[in-house]
Design a protein around this motif. Structure first.
Motif, PDB file in Angstrom:
ATOM      1  N   LYS A  16       0.944  -1.181  -0.193  1.00 51.71           N
ATOM      2  CA  LYS A  16      -0.043   0.003  -0.099  1.00 51.71           C
ATOM      3  C   LYS A  16       1.102   1.288  -0.034  1.00 51.71           C
ATOM      4  N   ALA A  17       1.866   1.276   0.869  1.00 54.71           N
ATOM      5  CA  ALA A  17       2.684   2.294   0.845  1.00 54.71           C
ATOM      6  C   ALA A  17       3.527   2.642  -0.555  1.00 54.71           C
ATOM      7  N   GLU A  21       3.095   5.941  -2.685  1.00 51.90           N
ATOM      8  CA  GLU A  21       4.193   6.787  -3.028  1.00 51.90           C
ATOM      9  C   GLU A  21       4.314   6.823  -4.681  1.00 51.90           C
ATOM     10  N   GLY A  22       3.682   5.883  -5.301  1.00 53.50           N
ATOM     11  CA  GLY A  22       3.864   6.188  -6.590  1.00 53.50           C
ATOM     12  C   GLY A  22       4.754   4.940  -7.154  1.00 53.50           C
ATOM     13  N   ARG A  23       5.086   4.153  -6.246  1.00 55.37           N
ATOM     14  CA  ARG A  23       6.346   3.182  -7.042  1.00 55.37           C
ATOM     15  C   ARG A  23       5.850   2.017  -7.499  1.00 55.37           C
ATOM     16  N   LEU A  24       4.378   1.833  -7.355  1.00 57.93           N
ATOM     17  CA  LEU A  24       3.733   0.707  -8.008  1.00 57.93           C
ATOM     18  C   LEU A  24       2.500   1.199  -8.835  1.00 57.93           C
ATOM     19  N   GLY A  25       2.124   0.588 -10.091  1.00 58.90           N
ATOM     20  CA  GLY A  25       1.162   1.021 -10.911  1.00 58.90           C
ATOM     21  C   GLY A  25      -0.049   0.407 -10.247  1.00 58.90           C
ATOM     22  N   ARG A  32       0.071  -7.876  -7.039  1.00 52.98           N
ATOM     23  CA  ARG A  32       0.897  -8.321  -6.021  1.00 52.98           C
ATOM     24  C   ARG A  32       0.019  -8.549  -4.635  1.00 52.98           C
ATOM     25  N   LEU A  33      -1.044  -7.674  -4.556  1.00 53.69           N
ATOM     26  CA  LEU A  33      -1.696  -7.904  -3.484  1.00 53.69           C
ATOM     27  C   LEU A  33      -2.618  -9.274  -3.349  1.00 53.69           C
ATOM     28  N   VAL A  34      -2.983  -9.513  -4.588  1.00 58.41           N
ATOM     29  CA  VAL A  34      -3.508 -10.974  -4.480  1.00 58.41           C
ATOM     30  C   VAL A  34      -2.556 -12.139  -4.299  1.00 58.41           C
TER      31      VAL A  34
END
Length: 159
Positions: A16-17, A21-25, A32-34
């Motif tokens: 989430k962080a 912060e814009g590091r992940l689209g 990645r969450l799944v």
């Protein structure tokens, strides 16, 4: 090593962080969450967040590795102060205290050496306070027992 629910939650917090912060689209974050929710081991969780800055996360420590060179202290032994020595009077007090049941007269030297050793230890910072205290206790117990024995003999020999 199997991961717990708390481990998965910490991984999700890192994801989430990274998203905020814009590091992940958005799509990568959702993928990645799944995978984090389905992960079973620490290794699976760690691979999901290996490329992200992480806060404190419980990751098992790696196995100890053999060093190519033997471990060297940061400061050479030459420049370190010597370790504190055990006070000789404390050792002597304990020896006299232990010998008291065999030779009754060693109780007095045990007490004297014990008090002397404790004073020296406070002044110099040497080790051996426990030895001195043990000698003192054994010496005083022997003196007390001897005084009680004399008292019983005096009362028994009375009129």
């Amino acid at each position: 090593m199997r991961a717990s629910h708390a481990d998965r939650e910490r991984t999700i917090d890192v994801l989430k962080a990274g998203f905020v912060e814009g590091r992940l689209g958005k799509t990568e974050y959702e993928q990645r969450l799944v995978r984090a929710q389905q992960a079973q081991t620490y290794g699976e969780l760690h691979t999901l967040i290996a490329d992200l800055p992480q806060g404190p996360m419980a990751v098992p420590a790696p196995a100890p590795q053999q060093y190519a060179q033997p471990y060297q202290q940061a400061v050479p032994r030459t420049f370190l102060p010597p370790p504190p020595q055990t006070n000789n009077s404390a050792t002597a007090a304990l020896i006299c205290g232990v010998l008291t049941p065999f030779y009754g007269v060693t109780a007095i030297p045990a007490v004297i050496l014990g008090h002397k050793a404790r004073a020296e230890i406070r002044r110099t910072g040497e080790k051996g306070d426990g030895l001195a205290m043990a000698g003192l206790v054994l010496g005083w117990l022997a003196i007390g027992f001897f005084a009680l024995l004399v008292l019983v003999l005096v009362v028994a020999a009375g009129p």
